[in-house]
Write a protein that holds these residues in place. Sequence first.
Motif, PDB file in Angstrom:
ATOM      1  N   TYR A   7       8.760  10.313  14.712  1.00  0.00           N
ATOM      2  CA  TYR A   7       7.723   9.522  14.056  1.00  0.00           C
ATOM      3  C   TYR A   7       7.932   8.033  14.292  1.00  0.00           C
ATOM      4  CZ  TYR A   7       7.337  13.680  11.051  1.00  0.00           C
ATOM      5  OH  TYR A   7       7.192  14.947  10.559  1.00  0.00           O
ATOM      6  N   ALA A   8       6.837   7.285  14.283  1.00  0.00           N
ATOM      7  CA  ALA A   8       6.929   5.824  14.233  1.00  0.00           C
ATOM      8  C   ALA A   8       7.321   5.431  12.810  1.00  0.00           C
ATOM      9  CB  ALA A   8       5.587   5.199  14.596  1.00  0.00           C
ATOM     10  N   ILE A   9       8.025   4.334  12.665  1.00  0.00           N
ATOM     11  CA  ILE A   9       8.488   3.882  11.352  1.00  0.00           C
ATOM     12  C   ILE A   9       7.383   3.147  10.597  1.00  0.00           C
ATOM     13  CG2 ILE A   9      10.148   2.339  10.222  1.00  0.00           C
ATOM     14  CD1 ILE A   9      12.249   3.225  12.090  1.00  0.00           C
ATOM     15  N   ASP A  10       6.235   2.934  11.204  1.00  0.00           N
ATOM     16  CA  ASP A  10       5.138   2.204  10.568  1.00  0.00           C
ATOM     17  C   ASP A  10       4.795   2.777   9.196  1.00  0.00           C
ATOM     18  OD1 ASP A  10       5.062   0.968  13.031  1.00  0.00           O
ATOM     19  OD2 ASP A  10       3.385   2.163  13.753  1.00  0.00           O
ATOM     20  N   GLY A  11       4.497   1.879   8.239  1.00  0.00           N
ATOM     21  CA  GLY A  11       4.012   2.301   6.940  1.00  0.00           C
ATOM     22  C   GLY A  11       5.065   2.749   5.960  1.00  0.00           C
ATOM     23  N   LEU A  12       6.310   2.434   6.228  1.00  0.00           N
ATOM     24  CA  LEU A  12       7.381   2.776   5.294  1.00  0.00           C
ATOM     25  C   LEU A  12       8.464   1.722   5.393  1.00  0.00           C
ATOM     26  CD1 LEU A  12      10.000   4.131   7.022  1.00  0.00           C
ATOM     27  CD2 LEU A  12       8.227   5.829   7.386  1.00  0.00           C
ATOM     28  N   VAL A  13       9.392   1.778   4.457  1.00  0.00           N
ATOM     29  CA  VAL A  13      10.493   0.813   4.445  1.00  0.00           C
ATOM     30  C   VAL A  13      11.787   1.569   4.737  1.00  0.00           C
ATOM     31  CG1 VAL A  13      11.762  -0.850   3.046  1.00  0.00           C
ATOM     32  CG2 VAL A  13       9.273  -0.627   2.770  1.00  0.00           C
TER      33      VAL A  13
ATOM     34  N   HIS B  25       0.828  -1.215   0.000  1.00  0.00           N
ATOM     35  CA  HIS B  25       0.000   0.000   0.000  1.00  0.00           C
ATOM     36  C   HIS B  25       0.861   1.264   0.000  1.00  0.00           C
ATOM     37  CE1 HIS B  25      -3.298   2.696   0.738  1.00  0.00           C
ATOM     38  NE2 HIS B  25      -2.735   3.102   1.864  1.00  0.00           N
ATOM     39  N   SER B  26       1.712   1.398   0.984  1.00  0.00           N
ATOM     40  CA  SER B  26       2.607   2.558   1.033  1.00  0.00           C
ATOM     41  C   SER B  26       3.940   2.162   0.429  1.00  0.00           C
ATOM     42  CB  SER B  26       2.806   3.029   2.473  1.00  0.00           C
ATOM     43  OG  SER B  26       3.706   4.124   2.490  1.00  0.00           O
ATOM     44  N   LYS B  27       4.322   2.871  -0.580  1.00  0.00           N
ATOM     45  CA  LYS B  27       5.513   2.531  -1.351  1.00  0.00           C
ATOM     46  C   LYS B  27       6.661   3.493  -1.033  1.00  0.00           C
ATOM     47  CE  LYS B  27       2.342   1.048  -4.936  1.00  0.00           C
ATOM     48  NZ  LYS B  27       1.207   1.067  -4.018  1.00  0.00           N
ATOM     49  N   LEU B  28       6.821   3.815   0.246  1.00  0.00           N
ATOM     50  CA  LEU B  28       7.830   4.778   0.670  1.00  0.00           C
ATOM     51  C   LEU B  28       9.053   4.066   1.230  1.00  0.00           C
ATOM     52  CD1 LEU B  28       8.762   7.670   1.248  1.00  0.00           C
ATOM     53  CD2 LEU B  28       7.446   7.577   3.385  1.00  0.00           C
ATOM     54  N   VAL B  29      10.199   4.324   0.610  1.00  0.00           N
ATOM     55  CA  VAL B  29      11.479   3.813   1.081  1.00  0.00           C
ATOM     56  C   VAL B  29      12.297   5.019   1.526  1.00  0.00           C
ATOM     57  CG1 VAL B  29      13.606   2.596   0.475  1.00  0.00           C
ATOM     58  CG2 VAL B  29      11.422   1.879  -0.539  1.00  0.00           C
ATOM     59  N   LEU B  30      12.764   4.996   2.772  1.00  0.00           N
ATOM     60  CA  LEU B  30      13.599   6.083   3.282  1.00  0.00           C
ATOM     61  C   LEU B  30      15.033   5.605   3.436  1.00  0.00           C
ATOM     62  CD1 LEU B  30      11.436   7.760   6.070  1.00  0.00           C
ATOM     63  CD2 LEU B  30      11.734   8.460   3.695  1.00  0.00           C
ATOM     64  N   LEU B  31      15.951   6.343   2.841  1.00  0.00           N
ATOM     65  CA  LEU B  31      17.379   6.070   3.013  1.00  0.00           C
ATOM     66  C   LEU B  31      17.812   6.784   4.282  1.00  0.00           C
ATOM     67  CD1 LEU B  31      18.657   6.584  -0.646  1.00  0.00           C
ATOM     68  CD2 LEU B  31      17.725   4.533   0.435  1.00  0.00           C
ATOM     69  N   ILE B  32      18.255   6.000   5.257  1.00  0.00           N
ATOM     70  CA  ILE B  32      18.565   6.522   6.582  1.00  0.00           C
ATOM     71  C   ILE B  32      20.020   6.213   6.906  1.00  0.00           C
ATOM     72  CG2 ILE B  32      17.986   6.380   9.040  1.00  0.00           C
ATOM     73  CD1 ILE B  32      15.208   5.304   8.105  1.00  0.00           C
ATOM     74  N   GLY B  33      20.712   7.198   7.418  1.00  0.00           N
ATOM     75  CA  GLY B  33      22.100   6.997   7.821  1.00  0.00           C
ATOM     76  C   GLY B  33      22.698   8.289   8.335  1.00  0.00           C
ATOM     77  N   GLU B  34      23.822   8.156   8.968  1.00  0.00           N
ATOM     78  CA  GLU B  34      24.531   9.325   9.489  1.00  0.00           C
ATOM     79  C   GLU B  34      24.980  10.218   8.334  1.00  0.00           C
ATOM     80  OE1 GLU B  34      25.046  10.113  12.758  1.00  0.00           O
ATOM     81  OE2 GLU B  34      23.730   8.418  13.180  1.00  0.00           O
ATOM     82  N   PRO B  35      25.195  11.505   8.600  1.00  0.00           N
ATOM     83  CA  PRO B  35      25.732  12.383   7.558  1.00  0.00           C
ATOM     84  C   PRO B  35      27.055  11.829   7.022  1.00  0.00           C
ATOM     85  CG  PRO B  35      24.995  13.672   9.440  1.00  0.00           C
ATOM     86  CD  PRO B  35      24.918  12.222   9.844  1.00  0.00           C
ATOM     87  N   GLY B  36      27.212  11.903   5.711  1.00  0.00           N
ATOM     88  CA  GLY B  36      28.454  11.448   5.088  1.00  0.00           C
ATOM     89  C   GLY B  36      28.488   9.971   4.737  1.00  0.00           C
TER      90      GLY B  36
ATOM     91  N   LEU C 113       5.031  12.683   2.535  1.00  0.00           N
ATOM     92  CA  LEU C 113       5.684  11.655   1.727  1.00  0.00           C
ATOM     93  C   LEU C 113       4.844  10.383   1.669  1.00  0.00           C
ATOM     94  CD1 LEU C 113       9.372  12.113   2.925  1.00  0.00           C
ATOM     95  CD2 LEU C 113       8.441  12.725   0.681  1.00  0.00           C
ATOM     96  N   ARG C 114       4.266  10.001   2.800  1.00  0.00           N
ATOM     97  CA  ARG C 114       3.424   8.793   2.830  1.00  0.00           C
ATOM     98  C   ARG C 114       2.223   8.911   1.896  1.00  0.00           C
ATOM     99  NH1 ARG C 114       3.587   8.010   9.293  1.00  0.00           N
ATOM    100  NH2 ARG C 114       5.193   6.409   9.380  1.00  0.00           N
ATOM    101  N   ARG C 115       1.587  10.076   1.896  1.00  0.00           N
ATOM    102  CA  ARG C 115       0.434  10.272   1.005  1.00  0.00           C
ATOM    103  C   ARG C 115       0.842  10.129  -0.457  1.00  0.00           C
ATOM    104  NH1 ARG C 115      -0.746  14.281   4.687  1.00  0.00           N
ATOM    105  NH2 ARG C 115      -0.006  15.929   3.315  1.00  0.00           N
ATOM    106  N   GLN C 116       1.965  10.693  -0.813  1.00  0.00           N
ATOM    107  CA  GLN C 116       2.430  10.589  -2.198  1.00  0.00           C
ATOM    108  C   GLN C 116       2.838   9.162  -2.542  1.00  0.00           C
ATOM    109  OE1 GLN C 116       2.224  12.939  -4.613  1.00  0.00           O
ATOM    110  NE2 GLN C 116       1.050  13.932  -3.006  1.00  0.00           N
ATOM    111  N   ALA C 117       3.261   8.405  -1.553  1.00  0.00           N
ATOM    112  CA  ALA C 117       3.718   7.030  -1.780  1.00  0.00           C
ATOM    113  C   ALA C 117       2.578   6.034  -1.879  1.00  0.00           C
ATOM    114  CB  ALA C 117       4.689   6.619  -0.681  1.00  0.00           C
ATOM    115  N   GLN C 118       1.364   6.484  -1.793  1.00  0.00           N
ATOM    116  CA  GLN C 118       0.239   5.567  -1.995  1.00  0.00           C
ATOM    117  C   GLN C 118       0.028   5.277  -3.474  1.00  0.00           C
ATOM    118  OE1 GLN C 118      -2.998   7.412   0.076  1.00  0.00           O
ATOM    119  NE2 GLN C 118      -2.253   6.752   2.071  1.00  0.00           N
TER     120      GLN C 118
END
Length: 152
Positions: A141-147, A16-27, A106-111
């Motif tokens: 935020y909770a991480i629910d609904g995204l990857v 349903h939600s097609k949101l992938v977030l790239l998460i990491g420290e700066p650099g 972002l979640r709304r757009q990822a639907q």
Amino acid sequence: MIDRLDRVVDDVSTVHSKLVLLIGEPGTGKSKLLRQLAERRAAPTLNVGAALGRELLTVPRARRHLHVAEIFRRLADDLVSQGILTVDNIELLFDRTLQLSPLDLLRRQAQSRRIIAVWPGGTRGNRLTYAETGHSEHQDYAIDGLVPFTVH
């Protein structure tokens, strides 16, 4: 790492939600990885700071919060290619005067499309954060609904 991200992008096309977030420290290379994916997929990248900032300049400051979501949607619609949009430099979305939740936007757009975005904050346990506690732009935020996709 690009091959693993490429597989994740394929996998989210069925949820349903097609949101992938790239998460990491700066650099750690989040933006570089995003550019590699965009090149590999021939997907455009929405530079939110530049594109949205330019559009918001035409809107009176007191009314920007009323138009920001619609402008973002229009920018995304104009750039999406093959159901994929990569998004970078989203810090502007955290501006308190815009009165919005960047992650919800972002979640709304990822639907309706796969969105792969660089998250400019970090994580604490199962929570996404932006800015330090006590900072005027702090968000949690909770991480629910995204990857979440961690970049080391």
